[in-house]
Design an enzyme around this catalytic site. Structure first.
Site, PDB file in Angstrom:
ATOM      1  N   ARG A 295      -5.202  10.086  -0.971  1.00 38.13           N
ATOM      2  CA  ARG A 295      -5.953   9.955   0.270  1.00 38.13           C
ATOM      3  C   ARG A 295      -7.240  10.774   0.156  1.00 38.13           C
ATOM      4  NH1 ARG A 295      -0.545  10.725   1.606  1.00 38.13           N
ATOM      5  NH2 ARG A 295       0.412   9.002   2.770  1.00 38.13           N
TER       6      ARG A 295
ATOM      7  N   LYS B 101       0.494  14.090   3.322  1.00 38.12           N
ATOM      8  CA  LYS B 101       0.906  13.656   4.648  1.00 38.12           C
ATOM      9  C   LYS B 101       2.402  13.877   4.812  1.00 38.12           C
ATOM     10  CE  LYS B 101       0.365   9.740   7.812  1.00 38.12           C
ATOM     11  NZ  LYS B 101      -0.126   8.337   7.940  1.00 38.12           N
TER      12      LYS B 101
ATOM     13  N   HIS C 278     -10.363   4.663   1.984  1.00 38.27           N
ATOM     14  CA  HIS C 278      -8.941   4.322   1.969  1.00 38.27           C
ATOM     15  C   HIS C 278      -8.693   2.967   1.301  1.00 38.27           C
ATOM     16  CE1 HIS C 278      -5.117   5.880   3.348  1.00 38.27           C
ATOM     17  NE2 HIS C 278      -4.740   4.665   3.703  1.00 38.27           N
TER      18      HIS C 278
ATOM     19  N   ARG D 285      -7.485   3.369  -2.147  1.00 34.51           N
ATOM     20  CA  ARG D 285      -6.046   3.656  -2.225  1.00 34.51           C
ATOM     21  C   ARG D 285      -5.237   2.362  -2.122  1.00 34.51           C
ATOM     22  NH1 ARG D 285      -1.938   7.548  -0.978  1.00 34.51           N
ATOM     23  NH2 ARG D 285      -0.451   6.834   0.602  1.00 34.51           N
TER      24      ARG D 285
ATOM     25  N   HIS E  27       4.762   7.680   0.238  1.00 31.60           N
ATOM     26  CA  HIS E  27       5.313   7.079   1.448  1.00 31.60           C
ATOM     27  C   HIS E  27       6.740   7.570   1.686  1.00 31.60           C
ATOM     28  CE1 HIS E  27       2.388   3.406   1.240  1.00 31.60           C
ATOM     29  NE2 HIS E  27       1.842   4.471   1.800  1.00 31.60           N
TER      30      HIS E  27
ATOM     31  N   TYR F  81       2.148  -4.058   0.627  1.00 31.77           N
ATOM     32  CA  TYR F  81       1.348  -4.499  -0.516  1.00 31.77           C
ATOM     33  C   TYR F  81       1.962  -5.694  -1.238  1.00 31.77           C
ATOM     34  CZ  TYR F  81      -0.875  -0.016   0.276  1.00 31.77           C
ATOM     35  OH  TYR F  81      -1.517   1.048   0.865  1.00 31.77           O
TER      36      TYR F  81
END
Length: 337
Positions: free
Chosen positions: A154, A179, A285, A288, A311, A320
């Site tokens: 990120r 995150k 982003h 990414r 994630h 994706y």
């Protein structure tokens, strides 16, 4: 400037009070810092709570409830026309105010309706488009843009990268405190080894000058500065992408060299997109998203991509899989038959 509401809530000026009890927004800041929330989350929560109080005539939140919260969120959607994610962020701030700061458990909190976020397919650049975009970047902006695409980091993870977390021996980069407060490993692109080494040498020279001038102490996460008072001056804790000038730390006022501002790279990516003639609304982003999509197209499994992206749930990574519906192994349109 300070604003006093009808019930005595002060929502302005920062800083601890000497004799009076802490102001409401100062209590919000304290609760955020106790839970190690990021400064961005703290600023967002304080901003929404301030707007909520001002929208209701500066009344104290204890004197309000579900009706006022619902009216505030409705006004954001109807008058402000904010996105569902923005409306949910405002709701999260108000729930934090009542449940954590004021410690009020009210039955209407669970009945407040959250806005349904639409499911969007991520914007993804083709490999040629990524190459054209990076060709339009120069210097440090090129290196940061290439890192975003080459590692899937990120934007803020890239900017907050420390010298000790770049491992040229193991050919990997350690992303700290991503995150959700999680650490992870991402591959170090071999194409960027020399450029990264030059960038680290530049950062080391700046650090040496700062030390000679009596500065050079980086901010350490949480309470490490108390446990290791001299660690902030060590080279390993310095940012890979340091800012050009020293600045005051907003938390303690110390003069430090922070990392580069994210707005600089965001503007550079926007200019590069226009210069490359890319019509897609590509941002930092997007690189990414392109990283994950191109790995999936190359045959890497979803679980590996989930770990590289950091994630929490594989369901987040499954967005994706839209790439599986095209190409020679994808669905063939009946018109093409």
């Amino acid at each position: 400037m300070r604003y006093q509401g009808q019930s005595g809530v002060v929502i302005g000026q920062k800083g601890p009070a000497t004799s009076a009890p802490p102001r409401l927004l100062d209590q919000v800041r304290a609760c955020c810092r106790v839970r190690h929330y990021s400064q961005r989350t703290e600023r967002a929560y304080v901003g929404w709570i301030r707007r909520y109080i001002l929208a209701n005539g500066k009344r104290h939140p204890r004197d309000m409830g579900g009706i006022e919260v619902t009216a505030f969120l409705t006004a954001l959607a109807t008058e402000g026309e904010v996105a569902a994610s923005t409306q949910n962020q405002a709701l999260a701030a108000l729930l934090f105010l009542y449940r954590v700061v004021l410690e009020v458990e009210l039955p209407w909190l669970d009945d407040v309706v959250r806005a349904k976020r639409p499911r969007r397919v991520p914007v993804v650049l083709a490999p040629d488009e990524v190459r054209q975009l990076l060709c339009m970047l120069q210097g440090t902006h090129w290196l940061m843009g290439a890192l975003l695409y080459g590692t899937g980091m990120r934007l803020m993870e890239c900017l907050r990268l420390r010298a000790k977390d770049v491992d040229f021996v193991r050919n990997e980069i350690v992303v700290r405190d991503g995150k959700g407060g999680k650490d992870r490993h991402v591959p170090l692109p071999q194409t960027l080894r020399e450029a990264l080494q030059r960038q680290l040498e530049h950062a080391r020279l700046l650090h040496g000058r700062d030390l000679a001038a009596g500065h050079g102490e980086a901010r350490l996460p949480h309470a490490l500065a108390c446990k290791y008072p001299q660690a902030g001056r060590e080279w390993g804790w310095q940012f890979v992408f340091p800012s050009a000038a020293l600045s005051r730390d907003p938390l303690d006022g110390t003069l430090r060299r922070h990392h580069l501002d994210e707005a600089g790279l965001q503007r550079a990516i926007k200019r590069a997109r226009h210069a490359a003639g890319i019509v897609k609304p590509a941002t930092c982003h997007t690189l990414r998203h392109s990283f994950a999509t191109h790995l999936l197209e190359a045959g890497h499994d979803l679980r590996t991509i989930q770990e590289l992206l950091g994630h929490k749930d594989v369901a987040t990574t499954q967005i994706y899989t839209h790439v599986l519906n095209r190409g020679r192994h994808g669905v063939l349109s009946p018109l093409d038959r």
